[in-house]
Design an enzyme around this catalytic site. Structure first.
Site, short mmCIF file in Angstrom:
data_model
loop_
_atom_site.label_atom_id
_atom_site.label_comp_id
_atom_site.label_asym_id
_atom_site.label_seq_id
_atom_site.Cartn_x
_atom_site.Cartn_y
_atom_site.Cartn_z
N SER A 142 24.57 1.05 21.16
CA SER A 142 23.60 0.19 20.46
C SER A 142 23.44 0.73 19.05
CB SER A 142 22.25 0.27 21.19
OG SER A 142 21.21 -0.26 20.39
N TYR A 155 15.01 4.39 25.38
CA TYR A 155 16.24 3.66 25.05
C TYR A 155 16.98 4.37 23.91
CZ TYR A 155 19.18 -0.49 24.13
OH TYR A 155 20.23 -1.37 23.97
P1 NAD Z 1 21.45 -8.09 30.22
O1 NAD Z 1 20.07 -7.84 30.73
O2 NAD Z 1 21.87 -9.49 29.92
O3 NAD Z 1 22.52 -7.47 31.21
C1 NAD Z 1 22.37 -6.19 31.76
C2 NAD Z 1 23.29 -6.04 32.94
O4 NAD Z 1 23.04 -4.76 33.53
C3 NAD Z 1 23.03 -7.09 34.04
O5 NAD Z 1 24.26 -7.42 34.65
C4 NAD Z 1 22.14 -6.34 35.01
O6 NAD Z 1 22.18 -6.84 36.34
C5 NAD Z 1 22.75 -4.95 34.91
N1 NAD Z 1 21.89 -3.90 35.40
C6 NAD Z 1 20.61 -3.62 35.05
N2 NAD Z 1 20.15 -2.60 35.78
C7 NAD Z 1 21.15 -2.22 36.59
C8 NAD Z 1 21.30 -1.22 37.58
N3 NAD Z 1 20.28 -0.38 37.89
N4 NAD Z 1 22.47 -1.12 38.23
C9 NAD Z 1 23.48 -1.97 37.95
N5 NAD Z 1 23.42 -2.93 37.03
C10 NAD Z 1 22.25 -3.05 36.36
O7 NAD Z 1 21.57 -7.16 28.95
P2 NAD Z 1 22.61 -7.12 27.73
O8 NAD Z 1 21.84 -7.42 26.51
O9 NAD Z 1 23.84 -7.88 28.02
O10 NAD Z 1 22.91 -5.55 27.68
C11 NAD Z 1 24.15 -4.98 28.05
C12 NAD Z 1 24.31 -3.65 27.35
O11 NAD Z 1 24.35 -3.87 25.93
C13 NAD Z 1 23.15 -2.68 27.59
O12 NAD Z 1 23.65 -1.36 27.74
C14 NAD Z 1 22.33 -2.78 26.33
O13 NAD Z 1 21.60 -1.63 26.07
C15 NAD Z 1 23.43 -3.01 25.31
N6 NAD Z 1 22.96 -3.60 24.07
C16 NAD Z 1 22.35 -4.83 24.07
C17 NAD Z 1 21.91 -5.36 22.86
C18 NAD Z 1 21.23 -6.69 22.78
O14 NAD Z 1 20.69 -7.00 21.72
N7 NAD Z 1 21.25 -7.50 23.82
C19 NAD Z 1 22.09 -4.65 21.67
C20 NAD Z 1 22.70 -3.42 21.71
C21 NAD Z 1 23.13 -2.91 22.91
#
Ligand code: NAD
Length: 260
Positions: A142, A155
């Protein structure tokens, strides 16, 4: 292009992980899918991915906060699909709160899912990648692996940890045909971001519209969310031969956020 390669994408039932799984399916990879959600919806995702890739796809409902369960999942994937060639550490959660009120259970969950799971999957895949002389590990970190925002102590700590872990494991595997990189997106409009808008509004005492305009997109000079498909394309590039010299990098995809 990835025909015959086995890829695990953690947290691939939603958001960025699902976008990456879809891209790797288009490239012909055999897929191990992980994450939570509605059982019928996940079954449909797995069916669709397998159809797209014309290769097997299998779902593993492992809780990425549980080290023992992760060990079992990794052994099951190797038995079911073969040794993992591509590991995408993507599962993640968020909680927004001032540090003095930050619930200890939320802290522990974020550290376990967003950071420690990356260690548990990586230590499991490295031996087979070393003996195959090829591997790709991509950690979805991130912008918060590089800079901080208030009210996101767990985070930011976890993502900074992932950044450091990426560099260390890249050094340890560099002579084995393995690359280890992080991708650091800015804000991407996924369920993870939508869910934190009300909490951020409450923590800052502002409206949800103001959170989007003045907190989220204020950080991004482009004033646009980063696209899931663009992150998936970066993953595809890092999996390819032209990226064989890129290891230990943290690729910012944040609309200029961390340039400031
Ligand atoms: P999201 O909530 O859409 O997806 C998260 C995924 O992780 C889902 O499939 C969920 O079921 C799974 N998950 C959550 N807890 C879990 C657990 N205990 N065991 C197994 N699976 C689990 O979120 P996203 O935005 O797609 O995020 C994905 C990654 O990208 C994360 O690591 C997040 O920190 C990172 N990220 C997201 C953003 C953003 O703006 N959305 C920005 C930077 C980084």
């Amino acid at each position: 292009m990835l025909k015959g390669k086995v890829a695990l994408i953690t947290g691939s039932t939603s958001g960025i992980g699902l976008g990456i799984a879809t891209k790797l399916a288009e490239m012909g990879a055999t897929l191990a899918i992980n994450g939570f959600g509605d059982a019928d919806a996940i079954e449909q995702i797995v069916t669709d991915l397998s159809k797209t890739s014309n290769a097997p796809a299998k779902y593993y409902p492992t809780d990425m906060s549980d080290a023992t369960a992760i060990d079992k999942m990794m052994a099951d994937i190797a038995n079911d699909l073969g040794p993992i060639d591509i590991l995408i550490n993507n599962a993640g959660i968020q909680h927004v709160s001032p540090v003095e009120d930050f619930p200890t259970d939320k802290w522990n969950a974020i550290i376990a899912i967003n950071m420690s799971s990356v260690f548990h999957t990586t230590r499991n895949v490295v031996p087979a990648m070393k003996s195959n002389g090829w591997g790709r590990i991509i950690n979805i970190a991130s912008a918060h692996s590089l800079v901080a925002s208030p009210f996101k102590s767990a985070y930011v700590a976890a993502k900074h940890g992932v950044g450091g872990f990426t560099k260390t494991t890249a050094l340890e595997t560099a002579t084995h045909g393995i690359t280890v990189n992080a991708i650091s997106p800015g804000y991407v409009l996924t369920p993870l971001v939508s869910a934190q808008i009300p909490d951020t509004a409450q923590a800052r005492g502002i409206s949800e519209e103001e959170v989007v305009r003045d907190v989220l997109l204020a950080a991004q000079p482009t004033k646009e969310f980063v696209a899931i498909d663009d992150i998936a394309e970066m993953v595809a590039f890092l999996c390819g031969n032209a990226a064989k010299g890129i290891t230990g990098s943290n690729v910012s995809m944040d609309g200029g956020w961390t340039a400031k």
